[in-house]
Scaffold this motif. Structure first.
Motif, PDB file in Angstrom:
ATOM      1  N   ASP A 142       0.859  -1.189   0.000  1.00  0.00           N
ATOM      2  CA  ASP A 142       0.000   0.000   0.000  1.00  0.00           C
ATOM      3  C   ASP A 142       0.890   1.231   0.000  1.00  0.00           C
ATOM      4  O   ASP A 142       1.477   1.589   1.031  1.00  0.00           O
ATOM      5  CB  ASP A 142      -0.917  -0.011   1.221  1.00  0.00           C
ATOM      6  CG  ASP A 142      -2.030   1.021   1.117  1.00  0.00           C
ATOM      7  OD1 ASP A 142      -1.788   2.092   0.524  1.00  0.00           O
ATOM      8  OD2 ASP A 142      -3.134   0.764   1.630  1.00  0.00           O
ATOM      9  N   GLN A 164       0.075   4.335  -0.294  1.00  0.00           N
ATOM     10  CA  GLN A 164      -0.464   5.465   0.465  1.00  0.00           C
ATOM     11  C   GLN A 164      -0.028   5.402   1.920  1.00  0.00           C
ATOM     12  O   GLN A 164       0.228   6.426   2.547  1.00  0.00           O
ATOM     13  CB  GLN A 164      -1.994   5.482   0.361  1.00  0.00           C
ATOM     14  CG  GLN A 164      -2.504   5.860  -1.024  1.00  0.00           C
ATOM     15  CD  GLN A 164      -4.026   5.888  -1.082  1.00  0.00           C
ATOM     16  OE1 GLN A 164      -4.687   4.999  -0.549  1.00  0.00           O
ATOM     17  NE2 GLN A 164      -4.575   6.900  -1.729  1.00  0.00           N
ATOM     18  N   CYS A 174       4.105   5.860   1.883  1.00  0.00           N
ATOM     19  CA  CYS A 174       4.616   7.217   1.650  1.00  0.00           C
ATOM     20  C   CYS A 174       6.097   7.183   1.261  1.00  0.00           C
ATOM     21  O   CYS A 174       6.971   7.670   1.991  1.00  0.00           O
ATOM     22  CB  CYS A 174       4.435   8.096   2.888  1.00  0.00           C
ATOM     23  SG  CYS A 174       2.734   8.332   3.392  1.00  0.00           S
ATOM     24  N   PHE A 212       5.094   7.493  -7.765  1.00  0.00           N
ATOM     25  CA  PHE A 212       3.740   7.325  -7.229  1.00  0.00           C
ATOM     26  C   PHE A 212       2.788   8.298  -7.928  1.00  0.00           C
ATOM     27  O   PHE A 212       3.103   9.488  -8.074  1.00  0.00           O
ATOM     28  CB  PHE A 212       3.766   7.587  -5.724  1.00  0.00           C
ATOM     29  CG  PHE A 212       2.418   7.508  -5.064  1.00  0.00           C
ATOM     30  CD1 PHE A 212       1.862   6.289  -4.748  1.00  0.00           C
ATOM     31  CD2 PHE A 212       1.705   8.660  -4.780  1.00  0.00           C
ATOM     32  CE1 PHE A 212       0.622   6.218  -4.140  1.00  0.00           C
ATOM     33  CE2 PHE A 212       0.470   8.601  -4.182  1.00  0.00           C
ATOM     34  CZ  PHE A 212      -0.080   7.363  -3.855  1.00  0.00           C
ATOM     35  N   PRO A 213       1.599   7.861  -8.394  1.00  0.00           N
ATOM     36  CA  PRO A 213       1.098   6.477  -8.380  1.00  0.00           C
ATOM     37  C   PRO A 213       1.729   5.642  -9.497  1.00  0.00           C
ATOM     38  O   PRO A 213       2.071   6.166 -10.547  1.00  0.00           O
ATOM     39  CB  PRO A 213      -0.400   6.653  -8.604  1.00  0.00           C
ATOM     40  CG  PRO A 213      -0.509   7.901  -9.423  1.00  0.00           C
ATOM     41  CD  PRO A 213       0.595   8.804  -8.947  1.00  0.00           C
ATOM     42  N   SER A 252      -6.883   0.028  -8.020  1.00  0.00           N
ATOM     43  CA  SER A 252      -6.288   0.897  -6.991  1.00  0.00           C
ATOM     44  C   SER A 252      -5.783   2.218  -7.545  1.00  0.00           C
ATOM     45  O   SER A 252      -5.343   3.076  -6.778  1.00  0.00           O
ATOM     46  CB  SER A 252      -5.115   0.173  -6.320  1.00  0.00           C
ATOM     47  OG  SER A 252      -4.010   0.056  -7.217  1.00  0.00           O
ATOM     48  N   SER A 272      -2.251   3.146  -6.448  1.00  0.00           N
ATOM     49  CA  SER A 272      -1.931   3.400  -5.040  1.00  0.00           C
ATOM     50  C   SER A 272      -1.471   2.131  -4.326  1.00  0.00           C
ATOM     51  O   SER A 272      -0.933   2.210  -3.221  1.00  0.00           O
ATOM     52  CB  SER A 272      -3.144   3.982  -4.314  1.00  0.00           C
ATOM     53  OG  SER A 272      -4.214   3.053  -4.286  1.00  0.00           O
ATOM     54  N   ARG A 273      -1.698   0.974  -4.964  1.00  0.00           N
ATOM     55  CA  ARG A 273      -1.212  -0.295  -4.418  1.00  0.00           C
ATOM     56  C   ARG A 273      -0.444  -1.038  -5.507  1.00  0.00           C
ATOM     57  O   ARG A 273      -0.796  -0.962  -6.687  1.00  0.00           O
ATOM     58  CB  ARG A 273      -2.365  -1.162  -3.907  1.00  0.00           C
ATOM     59  CG  ARG A 273      -3.090  -0.599  -2.697  1.00  0.00           C
ATOM     60  CD  ARG A 273      -4.035  -1.635  -2.089  1.00  0.00           C
ATOM     61  NE  ARG A 273      -5.002  -2.115  -3.043  1.00  0.00           N
ATOM     62  CZ  ARG A 273      -6.193  -1.559  -3.280  1.00  0.00           C
ATOM     63  NH1 ARG A 273      -6.546  -0.473  -2.597  1.00  0.00           N
ATOM     64  NH2 ARG A 273      -7.017  -2.063  -4.169  1.00  0.00           N
TER      65      ARG A 273
END
Length: 699
Positions: free
Chosen positions: A337, A339, A342, A384-385, A403, A406-407
């Motif tokens: 993940d 998000q 970070c 990212f993303p 996602s 984001s994953r």
């Protein structure tokens, strides 16, 4: 190489020919009478200590050893193995361990043949020299007199003796494989190794010359959980917990090893090949002995200690990120993940460690991820993303569908990377029960170790080198006054010498290797006998058997259809299955999905007596619509397709499947598909190496 008597102790460096008479009085530290045993060919020799001529205070060594054992979570009642070569290092380890085990307790029992309970010395005979068997027997006799039970294990070199340039690495890999096997046989979960501070110094210089970063310069961990890499088949499967490797002598120097042996009145053997300049460690050791000032040794150890503190901090951050941002799925892939992670706020060195741990787990490769692969991963995670997919270090990374980047999915590569299938086959013993007591004991030891280590985790303000370029670690250490200008120059000189040698050797190997070409390995299936276990790609445990009747689960799926479900009607076996045949194991491929889709779309009807189904390998199979096997296969295919839709395409490719000898799909056990209702297949996701690579401590 001259065949001579070489004493590499700190106070005796002369070489005396074995054929010449002893004309000099031996130094006080050794009793060199003609009574000690000389081994054939004189490739190795024995040294006797002389307790009457020296007085060694053993209390400081025994107290330090007891403290380190407590730090490792070990207590005298634990079952422990020792790696013993017969040299001063391993004999010193025997002295201290035997004393620690027997202190204040009656651990010598008649039932144990007079040996110390729960203590085993493992002596590996590499079989690379004619006299190695005689040496192993001599060492075994000496260790047994200390009350330590011994086992001599001989190496088997099926491909012949390793080449000189690969000898030390090959011998080490073989040695640790044997350690694993012997520990498993004796239900032992802890192995002590006699590495000491001088070994750490040699490794520091060696890795510095190979451009290692601060994590590599931290050297060998105090404790680490290591896992076997089996290559032979027909082994009896053990409940896999790895073994806890402990190095309790890292505080001691080489000189301390000799003193401990003398204090314990124990003899040792010396190997003259340790003086050969052909090996990098030997060359480094010789130069370090010449740089033996107290200031240099102290500063070099301070430098290593600073690297170890940094390594401890980075490891803790990596484990923390895994707990927070990674989910491991039962089908063998990981979800990161971003998000939560970070990645833009994490130091590069910590993020690299995190990614290495995740990919090592998914691929089940125990070697570190370095160089271009690590740079590719860092660039990918930082973008990212995530929108694209990449292949690196045996893994396939792609955005998790739905996602929006984001994953990230991390899946084990299979056919896309042309990796050979790795499978190991085991006898039908209960792997869930075997080694249960060892696993429980090891778990408690690790818990005790962690409770101690948690108080020693460094604060970020005490950590150096987090954002330092690997090439500038030495310079930064000098700026921080960890090392002086003189020590800096000495280390730099050693680094340059070994770097030059390493580059010239690498170029020579590269030139010779380019002439041989590249061998391409094509993945193929391997046969699995009924009732045996298969460890598939170090990730899945698979077994199967064939029943004479349809099981209850299959009956519940067929109850709504017009079939004869009486006891007699259920007694059959599908001729397309594995009756009197041995199925093969391979990973899932795209045509398996297509086959399931085709198999599932046929209506369960008796209007037509027969129907044609295209199998995976393109052959046509005529199936009787009235046969229970077709009903079961069709219903099972529909259910499997529903489950497969929840598994990412990349993850499906690493799932194990059973096929018959004609290539027809028989079972995908991970999604409960089976072509025949009598076929019982069990699969379990049980990776050899746990997420995080096992328990490691550098303090």
């Amino acid at each position: 190489m001259a065949r001579g008597l070489i004493l590499s102790s700190p106070t005796l460096t002369a070489t005396t020919c074995l054929l010449a008479p002893f004309s000099k009085t031996p130094p006080k530290r050794f009793n060199l009478s003609l009574g000690f045993r000389l081994l054939s060919s004189a490739c190795c020799f024995s040294v006797s200590s002389s307790p009457s001529q020296c007085s060694i205070d053993m209390s400081k060594y025994t107290e330090a050893f007891s403290r380190r054992m407590a730090m490792a979570g070990l207590k005298p009642h634990h079952r422990i193995a020792l790696g013993v070569s017969g040299g001063p290092d391993s004999m010193a380890l025997c002295v201290l361990t035997a004393g620690w085990k027997t202190a204040g307790a009656n651990t010598f029992t008649t039932e144990n043949g007079g040996f110390i309970d729960g203590l085993l010395a493992i002596i590996v005979d590499h079989g690379l020299r004619a006299e190695s068997k005689e040496e192993a027997n001599l060492v075994s006799h000496r260790v047994a007199k200390m009350g330590i039970r011994c086992e001599i294990a001989c190496c088997d070199w099926p491909s012949g003796r390793p080449k000189r340039g690969q000898l030390q690495e090959a011998a080490r890999e073989m040695r640790y494989q044997i350690f694993h096997e012997v520990c498993a046989q004796h239900r032992i979960g802890v192995l002590l190794i006699a590495h000491h501070a001088d070994d750490q110094a040699e490794l520091f210089i060696l890795r510095l010359s190979r451009n290692s970063g601060v994590l590599g310069l931290a050297g060998m961990p105090f404790t680490s959980q290591i896992f076997p890499i089996y290559t032979h088949s027909n082994r009896e499967f053990q409940a896999n917990q790895g073994i806890l490797l402990v190095r309790p002598l890292l505080e001691f120097s080489k000189e301390d090893m000799y003193k401990i042996c003398q204090g314990g009145n124990e003899d040792w053997v010396e190997d003259p090949t340790n003086q050969s300049p052909l090996y990098a460690r030997n060359r480094i050791r010789m130069v370090l002995n010449n740089l033996s000032s107290t200031a240099f040794k102290s500063e070099l150890q301070a430098m290593i200690s600073a690297c170890r503190i940094t390594r401890t901090y980075v490891d803790q951050i990596g484990y923390s990120l895994i707990r927070e941002a990674v989910v491991i799925m039962d089908h063998g892939y990981a979800v990161i993940d971003l998000q939560i992670l970070c990645p833009l706020k994490i130091e590069d060195i910590c993020l690299m460690k995190f990614l290495s741990l995740v990919l090592q787990f998914v691929s089940q490769r125990q070697r570190q991820i370095r160089g271009s692969a690590l740079k590719l991963l860092m660039d990918y995670i930082r973008s990212f993303p995530c929108k694209n997919s990449i292949t690196a270090a045996g893994c396939y990374l792609c955005p998790d569908p739905g996602s929006k980047g984001s994953r990230v999915l991390v899946c084990c590569c299979s056919d896309d990377c042309a990796l050979p299938l790795k499978m190991e086959f085991f006898e039908p013993h209960s792997y869930k029960q075997r080694g249960h007591c060892v696993a429980d004991e090891l778990k408690k030891i690790i818990e005790d170790k962690n409770s101690y280590a948690n108080h020693l985790v460094p604060d970020a303000s005490d950590v150096h080198f987090l954002d330092v370029n690997p090439e500038l670690v030495l310079t930064e250490a000098k700026r921080l006054n960890i090392i002086s200008e003189s020590t800096y120059n000495s280390i730099l000189m050693l680094q340059k010498q070994e770097t030059t040698r390493f580059r010239s050797k690498t170029e020579a190997i590269s030139d010779s290797g380019s002439k041989r070409g590249v061998e391409i390995v094509t993945p193929i299936g391997k046969s699995l006998l009924p009732g045996k276990f298969c460890y598939f790609m170090d990730r899945f445990i698979l077994t199967w058997k064939l029943n004479n009747k349809i099981d209850k689960d299959a009956l519940s799926d067929l109850v709504d259809h017009d079939m004869d479900l009486s006891e007699e009607g259920r007694s059959f076996c599908c001729t397309s299955c594995v009756h009197n045949k041995v199925p093969e194991v391979r990973h899932m491929i795209e045509s398996d999905w297509l086959y399931l889709a085709e198999l599932s779309k046929y209506p369960l009807s008796k209007i037509l007596p027969q129907h044609e189904v295209i199998s995976v390998n393109g052959t046509k199979q005529i199936m009787d619509r009235a046969a229970p096997g077709l009903y079961c296969a069709s219903v099972s295919a529909k259910q499997a397709l529903r489950l497969l839709k929840s598994i990412p395409v990349a993850a499906r490719r690493s799932l194990p499947v059973l096929i018959n000898q004609q290539g027809q799909l028989l079972s995908i056990p991970s999604v409960n598909f089976k072509h025949c209702p009598c076929l019982m297949v069990h699969v379990e996701f049980k990776p050899k190496m746990p997420l995080g690579g096992g328990h490691t401590l550098f303090i």
